[in-house]
Design a protein around this motif. Structure first.
Motif, PDB file in Angstrom:
ATOM      1  N   THR A  45      47.504  36.131  48.663  1.00 56.54           N
ATOM      2  CA  THR A  45      46.008  35.930  49.026  1.00 56.54           C
ATOM      3  C   THR A  45      44.899  36.044  48.517  1.00 56.54           C
ATOM      4  O   THR A  45      43.970  35.602  48.568  1.00 56.54           O
ATOM      5  CB  THR A  45      46.190  36.121  50.501  1.00 56.54           C
ATOM      6  N   GLY A  48      43.642  34.435  45.542  1.00 58.29           N
ATOM      7  CA  GLY A  48      42.494  33.423  46.249  1.00 58.29           C
ATOM      8  C   GLY A  48      41.611  33.166  46.521  1.00 58.29           C
ATOM      9  O   GLY A  48      40.890  32.239  46.619  1.00 58.29           O
ATOM     10  N   ILE A  49      41.559  34.866  47.276  1.00 58.86           N
ATOM     11  CA  ILE A  49      39.814  35.713  47.252  1.00 58.86           C
ATOM     12  C   ILE A  49      39.279  35.353  46.698  1.00 58.86           C
ATOM     13  O   ILE A  49      37.674  35.001  46.657  1.00 58.86           O
ATOM     14  CB  ILE A  49      40.489  36.708  48.582  1.00 58.86           C
ATOM     15  N   GLU A  51      39.404  34.531  43.568  1.00 63.41           N
ATOM     16  CA  GLU A  51      39.150  33.060  42.719  1.00 63.41           C
ATOM     17  C   GLU A  51      38.095  32.529  43.490  1.00 63.41           C
ATOM     18  O   GLU A  51      36.722  32.142  42.537  1.00 63.41           O
ATOM     19  CB  GLU A  51      40.451  32.221  42.487  1.00 63.41           C
ATOM     20  N   ASN A  52      38.177  32.557  44.983  1.00 72.37           N
ATOM     21  CA  ASN A  52      36.868  31.396  44.954  1.00 72.37           C
ATOM     22  C   ASN A  52      35.683  32.370  45.359  1.00 72.37           C
ATOM     23  O   ASN A  52      34.171  31.934  45.538  1.00 72.37           O
ATOM     24  CB  ASN A  52      37.522  31.101  46.553  1.00 72.37           C
ATOM     25  N   GLU A  53      35.781  33.633  45.745  1.00 72.47           N
ATOM     26  CA  GLU A  53      34.533  34.274  46.451  1.00 72.47           C
ATOM     27  C   GLU A  53      34.641  35.657  45.984  1.00 72.47           C
ATOM     28  O   GLU A  53      33.040  36.426  46.215  1.00 72.47           O
ATOM     29  CB  GLU A  53      34.609  34.957  48.295  1.00 72.47           C
ATOM     30  N   ARG A 123      40.222  33.783  34.887  1.00 78.08           N
ATOM     31  CA  ARG A 123      40.409  33.346  35.899  1.00 78.08           C
ATOM     32  C   ARG A 123      39.632  33.971  37.035  1.00 78.08           C
ATOM     33  O   ARG A 123      39.772  33.212  37.687  1.00 78.08           O
ATOM     34  CB  ARG A 123      41.713  32.728  36.020  1.00 78.08           C
ATOM     35  N   TYR A 124      39.546  35.290  37.386  1.00 81.57           N
ATOM     36  CA  TYR A 124      38.940  35.585  38.878  1.00 81.57           C
ATOM     37  C   TYR A 124      37.746  36.103  38.491  1.00 81.57           C
ATOM     38  O   TYR A 124      37.508  37.484  38.106  1.00 81.57           O
ATOM     39  CB  TYR A 124      40.604  36.681  39.286  1.00 81.57           C
ATOM     40  N   SER A 181      31.520  37.751  34.155  1.00 82.64           N
ATOM     41  CA  SER A 181      32.052  37.388  35.645  1.00 82.64           C
ATOM     42  C   SER A 181      30.232  37.432  35.813  1.00 82.64           C
ATOM     43  O   SER A 181      30.111  36.249  37.199  1.00 82.64           O
ATOM     44  CB  SER A 181      32.673  37.926  36.007  1.00 82.64           C
ATOM     45  N   ARG A 185      27.942  33.582  37.554  1.00 77.81           N
ATOM     46  CA  ARG A 185      27.949  34.425  39.633  1.00 77.81           C
ATOM     47  C   ARG A 185      26.285  34.078  39.051  1.00 77.81           C
ATOM     48  O   ARG A 185      25.577  33.293  40.019  1.00 77.81           O
ATOM     49  CB  ARG A 185      28.066  35.704  39.698  1.00 77.81           C
ATOM     50  N   ASP A 188      25.144  30.167  39.038  1.00 80.97           N
ATOM     51  CA  ASP A 188      26.030  29.338  40.247  1.00 80.97           C
ATOM     52  C   ASP A 188      24.796  29.410  41.053  1.00 80.97           C
ATOM     53  O   ASP A 188      24.805  28.983  42.302  1.00 80.97           O
ATOM     54  CB  ASP A 188      26.763  29.689  40.774  1.00 80.97           C
TER      55      ASP A 188
END
Length: 246
Positions: A45, A48-49, A51-53, A123-124, A181, A185, A188
């Motif tokens: 979990t 996932g956080i 990677e997405n946020e 990746r993260y 990273s 960001r 984006d």
């Protein structure tokens, strides 16, 4: 009695890997319909956080919310945020392939390990922050530093220089990954105004006053190459300058 999170953490350091321990029981009317809380569930979990946020979004409370539970359920398995960070970096390091040290190709081997670690971090977004200023105690993390040290020693590097070089190379990989990273960001962002293109940078350098002669003359060189080109150059520069290297 079930082991405490601190005891589980100590066991991970002794035995390696992330022991999931006994799943934490869910509470409430729907508790029986939800997947149990385990260390692996927390780690997955958390990844996932990030990677997405992004890494800045990662908190124990955020992980708990994503698992539809309270923070106290996490603390049954993870000591604190720093412990979670250690688990995440350890899991990434577990994916690094370490070659058998070869005195004839150790430079390429150490560069390859650094590139693997870089790619894992990228990746993260921002996750390399979790490795900065953290003492390597997770066995998966230590496996990578052990492997890097072995490669440097195989190349004839003096032991003290090899020890410090392992730290310096790791620090550079961490910092590089964090910078990339942050740049990604900014790219984006909807406003798009915080990242300067090479053409724009060249234009700005050309417009500098004559008190910056070298920057103006070598603007092409200063802005040349991809970010990974610069990564490879810096790793090679660090390795080639080590005392005793063959």
């Amino acid at each position: 009695m079930s082991p405490t999170p601190q005891e589980r953490r100590a066991a991970r350091h002794q035995l390696g890997g992330a022991s999931t321990g006994a799943p934490a029981a869910r509470r409430g009317p729907s508790g029986g319909n939800k997947k149990p809380i385990t260390v692996d569930a927390i780690i997955g979990t958390a990844f996932g956080i990030v990677e997405n946020e992004g890494y800045e979004a990662l908190t124990m409370r955020r992980v708990a919310a994503a698992l539809d539970t309270g923070p106290s359920s996490l603390y049954a398995h993870v000591v604190n945020k720093e412990d979670l960070d250690e688990l995440l970096i350890g899991r990434l390091c577990a994916g690094i392939e370490l070659p058998e040290p070869d005195p004839t190709s150790w430079r390429q081997q150490i560069a390859g390990v650094c590139a693997q670690l870089r790619d894992q971090y990228l990746r993260y977004p921002g996750i390399s922050q979790a490795a900065i200023a953290a003492a390597p105690s997770n066995l998966d993390t230590l496996r990578v530093s052990e492997g890097m040290l072995a490669l440097l020693l195989a190349g004839g590097v003096d032991p003290q220089a090899a020890a410090w070089a392992t730290d310096a190379l790791t620090l550079y990989v961490n910092a590089y990954s964090l910078e990339v990273s942050l740049v990604n960001r900014r790219l984006d962002r909807t406003d798009g105004g915080w990242v300067v293109s090479r053409d724009e940078l060249m234009r700005r350098f050309a417009a500098l006053p004559d008190t910056y002669p070298h920057t103006k003359r070598y603007a092409a060189e200063l802005t040349a190459g991809t970010v990974h080109d610069r990564f490879d150059f810096t790793i090679g520069l660090m390795v080639d300058g080590l005392p005793g290297a063959r």
